[in-house]
Enzyme design. Sequence first.
Site, PDB file in Angstrom:
ATOM      1  N   LYS A  72     -40.213  -0.793 -10.278  1.00 55.20           N
ATOM      2  CA  LYS A  72     -41.082   0.363 -10.532  1.00 55.20           C
ATOM      3  C   LYS A  72     -42.535  -0.019 -10.869  1.00 55.20           C
ATOM      4  O   LYS A  72     -43.460   0.648 -10.435  1.00 55.20           O
ATOM      5  CB  LYS A  72     -40.502   1.236 -11.637  1.00 55.20           C
ATOM      6  CG  LYS A  72     -39.212   1.946 -11.214  1.00 55.20           C
ATOM      7  CD  LYS A  72     -38.729   2.896 -12.288  1.00 55.20           C
ATOM      8  CE  LYS A  72     -37.433   3.561 -11.857  1.00 55.20           C
ATOM      9  NZ  LYS A  72     -36.975   4.559 -12.816  1.00 55.20           N
ATOM     10  N   ASP A 109     -39.516  11.013 -12.782  1.00 59.31           N
ATOM     11  CA  ASP A 109     -38.458  11.132 -13.798  1.00 59.31           C
ATOM     12  C   ASP A 109     -38.769  12.233 -14.823  1.00 59.31           C
ATOM     13  O   ASP A 109     -37.884  13.005 -15.192  1.00 59.31           O
ATOM     14  CB  ASP A 109     -38.270   9.799 -14.536  1.00 59.31           C
ATOM     15  CG  ASP A 109     -37.427   8.810 -13.736  1.00 59.31           C
ATOM     16  OD1 ASP A 109     -36.720   9.246 -12.814  1.00 59.31           O
ATOM     17  OD2 ASP A 109     -37.486   7.604 -14.042  1.00 59.31           O
TER      18      ASP A 109
HETATM   19  N1  LIG Z   1     -30.811  10.820 -16.095  1.00 58.62           N
HETATM   20  C1  LIG Z   1     -31.669  10.047 -15.437  1.00 58.62           C
HETATM   21  O1  LIG Z   1     -32.148  10.379 -14.349  1.00 58.62           O
HETATM   22  C2  LIG Z   1     -32.124   8.749 -16.066  1.00 58.62           C
HETATM   23  C3  LIG Z   1     -33.341   8.153 -15.682  1.00 58.62           C
HETATM   24  C4  LIG Z   1     -33.754   6.953 -16.284  1.00 58.62           C
HETATM   25  C5  LIG Z   1     -32.924   6.363 -17.250  1.00 58.62           C
HETATM   26  N2  LIG Z   1     -31.746   6.971 -17.597  1.00 58.62           N
HETATM   27  C6  LIG Z   1     -30.874   6.355 -18.642  1.00 58.62           C
HETATM   28  O2  LIG Z   1     -31.634   6.241 -19.829  1.00 58.62           O
HETATM   29  C7  LIG Z   1     -31.174   5.141 -20.615  1.00 58.62           C
HETATM   30  C8  LIG Z   1     -32.357   4.311 -21.112  1.00 58.62           C
HETATM   31  O3  LIG Z   1     -33.026   3.742 -19.993  1.00 58.62           O
HETATM   32  P1  LIG Z   1     -34.405   2.929 -20.159  1.00 58.62           P
HETATM   33  O4  LIG Z   1     -34.820   2.529 -18.795  1.00 58.62           O
HETATM   34  O5  LIG Z   1     -35.373   3.693 -21.011  1.00 58.62           O
HETATM   35  O6  LIG Z   1     -33.916   1.649 -20.993  1.00 58.62           O
HETATM   36  P2  LIG Z   1     -34.818   0.676 -21.887  1.00 58.62           P
HETATM   37  O7  LIG Z   1     -36.228   0.687 -21.446  1.00 58.62           O
HETATM   38  O8  LIG Z   1     -34.058  -0.593 -21.932  1.00 58.62           O
HETATM   39  O9  LIG Z   1     -34.792   1.340 -23.376  1.00 58.62           O
HETATM   40  C9  LIG Z   1     -33.596   1.350 -24.120  1.00 58.62           C
HETATM   41  C10 LIG Z   1     -33.774   2.199 -25.394  1.00 58.62           C
HETATM   42  O10 LIG Z   1     -32.486   2.276 -26.052  1.00 58.62           O
HETATM   43  C11 LIG Z   1     -32.639   1.792 -27.400  1.00 58.62           C
HETATM   44  N3  LIG Z   1     -31.413   1.127 -27.813  1.00 58.62           N
HETATM   45  C12 LIG Z   1     -30.655   0.262 -27.074  1.00 58.62           C
HETATM   46  N4  LIG Z   1     -29.597  -0.163 -27.812  1.00 58.62           N
HETATM   47  C13 LIG Z   1     -29.693   0.453 -29.029  1.00 58.62           C
HETATM   48  C14 LIG Z   1     -28.897   0.427 -30.223  1.00 58.62           C
HETATM   49  N5  LIG Z   1     -27.782  -0.324 -30.311  1.00 58.62           N
HETATM   50  N6  LIG Z   1     -29.280   1.183 -31.262  1.00 58.62           N
HETATM   51  C15 LIG Z   1     -30.414   1.943 -31.198  1.00 58.62           C
HETATM   52  N7  LIG Z   1     -31.211   2.017 -30.095  1.00 58.62           N
HETATM   53  C16 LIG Z   1     -30.848   1.275 -29.042  1.00 58.62           C
HETATM   54  C17 LIG Z   1     -33.810   0.839 -27.357  1.00 58.62           C
HETATM   55  O11 LIG Z   1     -34.329   0.666 -28.650  1.00 58.62           O
HETATM   56  P3  LIG Z   1     -35.164  -0.677 -29.034  1.00 58.62           P
HETATM   57  O12 LIG Z   1     -36.569  -0.424 -28.568  1.00 58.62           O
HETATM   58  O13 LIG Z   1     -35.042  -0.759 -30.503  1.00 58.62           O
HETATM   59  O14 LIG Z   1     -34.510  -1.817 -28.317  1.00 58.62           O
HETATM   60  C18 LIG Z   1     -34.757   1.616 -26.402  1.00 58.62           C
HETATM   61  O15 LIG Z   1     -35.394   2.669 -27.093  1.00 58.62           O
HETATM   62  C19 LIG Z   1     -30.198   4.368 -19.702  1.00 58.62           C
HETATM   63  O16 LIG Z   1     -28.883   4.685 -20.100  1.00 58.62           O
HETATM   64  C20 LIG Z   1     -30.472   4.921 -18.310  1.00 58.62           C
HETATM   65  O17 LIG Z   1     -29.323   4.925 -17.485  1.00 58.62           O
HETATM   66  C21 LIG Z   1     -31.341   8.139 -17.039  1.00 58.62           C
END
Ligand SMILES: NC(=O)c1ccc[n+]([C@@H]2O[C@H](COP(=O)([O-])OP(=O)(O)OC[C@H]3O[C@@H](n4cnc5c(N)ncnc54)[C@H](OP(=O)(O)O)[C@@H]3O)[C@@H](O)[C@H]2O)c1
Length: 280
Positions: A72, A109
């Site tokens: 991306k 998104d």
């Molecule tokens: N519906 C859709 O179209 C769509 C689109 C995009 C993404 N998603 C989903 O959204 C989710 C996040 O994606 P992303 O790309 O934003 O991931 P990312 O950039 O890796 O961010 C992950 C987030 O989750 C938090 N986190 C992870 N483990 C945690 C824990 N044990 N306790 C508390 N917080 C925790 C992280 O906090 P820290 O900063 O503290 O690590 C961070 O805020 C994924 O499940 C993805 O599949 C869905």
Amino acid sequence: MTIITGRAKIAAVLGWPIQHSRSPLLHNFWLDRYQIDGAYIPLAVKPEDLRKVIQGMVAAGFKGCNVTIPHKEAAYLCCDRVDEAAKKMQSVNTLWFEPDGTICGTSTDGLGFVASLLDQEVSLKRCKVLILGAGGAARSVVTALSDVGAVITITNRTSSKAKQLINDLDIKANQLNWEDWPNSLEQFDLLVNTTSLGMEGKEDFAFDLTYAHPKLVVTDIVYVPRVTPLLKAAQDKGLKTVEGLGMLLHQARLGFEKWFGVNPTVDQELTEYVASSLRK
Ligand SMILES: NC(=O)c1ccc[n+]([C@@H]2O[C@H](COP(=O)([O-])OP(=O)(O)OC[C@H]3O[C@@H](n4cnc5c(N)ncnc54)[C@H](OP(=O)(O)O)[C@@H]3O)[C@@H](O)[C@H]2O)c1
């Protein structure tokens, strides 16, 4: 079944790996529904090949593409023209190619997230929203919510990342400590989980909704499983919920319209079709 002729419009999704992408299923469902002479194909593209693949697609007459993890940010740098959403995010997920070869990009998104809530009649203007998480997806969600006039509070396990997000996006938002959000829930109209907590394969997490206002709406952008632990907790309390699959489906609409010329509909049939693939 749609017949593909020599005039077919072609688009693709580029990722590394790509086999888990649901985008081909979704776009080809729409191509079939609208009887469009076109195709949408998955392409496994190594990061070091991204630029030459995009340039090759332009040369080969593709209409455009989606890009997914890990492309991306790199795809943003391959664009000749990007819109405000992409500039704020410094990343794109949807590219379309003009007849003169100009590569245009945007990030859909956030738009998809907002559309999925409006679809369920959740009003967002002046809505007091608590966002859990400050990762990549949170950036899209926060930008889109800010654009529609929601009042935003962000909480993240690593608070410095929430601060960074607010600074980078240059938006007005409050911040809460991660430990404090359950006790502050009463003041919010909408709770959004943008963390990966609750995703299939991740550790268990008990979302505490004890202090939720009875009118709180709860949404989770995680869509595997479809009913996440957060949505289950909200449903057990009788709260309105909006599932994350809607965001995935709505974010795809703009690309489809750019490439194939039809603004496609997200409905129950499509939702069930894509949801059934998530269970396999
Ligand atoms: N519906 C859709 O179209 C769509 C689109 C995009 C993404 N998603 C989903 O959204 C989710 C996040 O994606 P992303 O790309 O934003 O991931 P990312 O950039 O890796 O961010 C992950 C987030 O989750 C938090 N986190 C992870 N483990 C945690 C824990 N044990 N306790 C508390 N917080 C925790 C992280 O906090 P820290 O900063 O503290 O690590 C961070 O805020 C994924 O499940 C993805 O599949 C869905």
